[in-house]
Design an enzyme around this catalytic site. Structure first.
Site, mmCIF file in Angstrom:
data_model
loop_
_atom_site.group_PDB
_atom_site.id
_atom_site.type_symbol
_atom_site.label_atom_id
_atom_site.label_comp_id
_atom_site.label_asym_id
_atom_site.label_seq_id
_atom_site.Cartn_x
_atom_site.Cartn_y
_atom_site.Cartn_z
ATOM 1 N N CYS A 115 38.628 41.245 40.760
ATOM 2 C CA CYS A 115 38.208 40.184 41.678
ATOM 3 C C CYS A 115 39.038 38.920 41.444
ATOM 4 C CB CYS A 115 36.715 39.895 41.549
ATOM 5 S SG CYS A 115 36.229 39.341 39.921
ATOM 6 N N ARG A 133 29.006 49.568 46.711
ATOM 7 C CA ARG A 133 27.831 50.182 46.068
ATOM 8 C C ARG A 133 27.320 51.339 46.929
ATOM 9 N NH1 ARG A 133 26.392 44.615 43.614
ATOM 10 N NH2 ARG A 133 25.706 43.826 45.616
#
Ligand code: SAH
Length: 393
Positions: free
Chosen positions: A337, A213
């Site tokens: 993921c 992020r």
């Protein structure tokens, strides 16, 4: 009482000799005794040499190894493992970072504590046990946390209801093991997030994207950003700092509420942000030329090896839609993921997607999981998050 002894088939000692922390049921020659799920068992090679001690579990992973030396895994043993995990986080600057009070405190095999996850949210530790052996110790773990972290711990919440194996027959109840707390507002790199472990997915927040992020924040200036699979709006909050507009997409109404709330916490009512409760694949049907930065962070498409091929197709389809339609000079942050999808496989899916569109694509960054999700070098499975940042000409 004699401890149950598990003897491995000839040759099957290679894996524990290389410190891999799982014994698969297929490697077992004989079990001397009748262990109950969660019991401590000792593992030997077929020449009767001690290999390891760990928690027993019927199923494919039969033993989760706690130690490769002959030790007693008592409270002192676990206190020592916790101390190591905490001092590691201290040494990488996470424990006393004024801008960040959200991080993973215990990352299972990555911290030599297979079956145990503990996340830290501004004073509240949220625990998820994935084995009965660890679940039985939850109260001891809460005491150790309090003992080692003192004032830094206001409450410890156990959220193992959905994570301990179904077959164990244990009906865990989510509860506070120490203290009590309403949802907290925590800070990550200076941004605020409201974290609700009771209603949120996993322990309440996807901590593993923190460093990615931050990287995103370096590319958002003046851009039109689309955050697909936004969940609590993590990427959106970072993007809002200087983007022209940010759109958050998620199919879950509660995720959209959380994302909106987190945007409000940081920016008040800001018309640059809009959210959409809609299926990702539907939304992506018509975005041609609308965005110049897209984040694709879907849930794990493959939970098991046997659905790997479908999952790789899923990543390819998703990436085609984004690469095809992003504005020229656009950037895509794309992730997987799924534990069973390797870095190479994921990269191949994105490559196949790019080739399908015929556009020129450059890899800007190859990214993964942050320091508080350390990969145990003997346990490649602990590396699950992989991402590519690509530039589309
Ligand atoms: N990027 C997030 C984490 C994403 S988790 C972060 O940084 O925190 C995956 C999210 O995808 C979940 O919130 C889930 O609700 C959403 N999701 C799952 N399937 C979806 C679909 N088909 N369309 C849109 N959203 C979906």
């Amino acid at each position: 009482m004699e401890r149950v002894k598990i003897v491995l088939k000839s040759g099957k000692d290679q894996s524990p000799r290389r410190y891999h922390p799982w014994i698969f049921s297929g490697a077992i020659k004989k079990i001397y005794g009748t262990p109950v799920e969660g019991d401590l068992v000792e593992v030997y090679d077929n020449k009767d040499e001690f290999l390891a001690i760990g928690h027993y579990q019927p199923g494919s992973i039969a033993v989760r190894i706690l130690s490769f030396t002959r030790v007693e895994p008592d409270i002192d043993f676990f206190r020592d493992r916790f101390r190591k995990a905490i001092s590691y986080r201290e040494s990488v600057g996470l424990l006393n970072d004024p801008g960040t009070n959200v991080f993973r405190l215990i990352y299972a095999e990555g911290d030599d504590l297979p079956g145990l996850i503990i996340d830290y949210y501004n004073g509240v530790a949220v625990m998820q046990t994935h084995s009965v052996g660890m679940y039985r110790l939850r109260r001891e773990f809460a005491s150790i946390l309090k003992e080692l972290l003192g004032d830094k711990i206001t409450a410890v919440y156990d959220k193992s209801e959905g994570t301990i194996p179904h077959m164990s027959g244990i009906s865990a109840v989510n509860e506070f093991l120490y203290g009590n707390s309403d949802p907290v507002v925590a800070t990550e790199n200076g941004f605020k997030f409201r974290i609700d472990w009771t209603t949120g997915q996993k322990t309440g927040f996807f901590i593993d994207q923190r460093e990615n992020r931050k990287l995103l924040g370096e590319y958002t200036d003046g851009r039109s950003v689309l955050n697909m699979f936004g969940y609590t709006g993590g990427f959106s909050v970072y993007a809002m700092k200087n983007a022209r507009l940010v759109h958050t997409v998620d199919s879950s109404a509660s995720a959209i509420d959380m994302a909106n709330e987190n945007i409000r916490l940081n920016y008040g009512d800001d018309a640059r942000h809009e959210s959409f409760k809609v299926d990702a694949f539907d939304f992506l049907n018509d975005i041609k030329g609308k965005y110049d930065l897209i984040i694709l962070d879907p849930p794990a498409f493959a939970k098991h090896q046997n659905v790997l091929a479908n999952a790789l197709q899923g990543y390819k389809r998703l990436n085609i839609k984004a690469i095809e339609q992003i504005k020229p000079g656009g950037i895509i942050f794309t992730f997987s993921c799924s534990q069973v999808v390797t870095k190479e496989n994921f990269r191949k899916s994105v490559f196949a997607a790019a080739a399908n569109t015929g556009r020129r694509v450059k890899i800007m960054h190859q990214i993964g999981q942050p320091v508080d999700h350390p990969v145990n070098i003997y346990h490649p499975e602990s590396e699950y998050l992989k991402g590519l940042v690509i530039y589309v000409e």
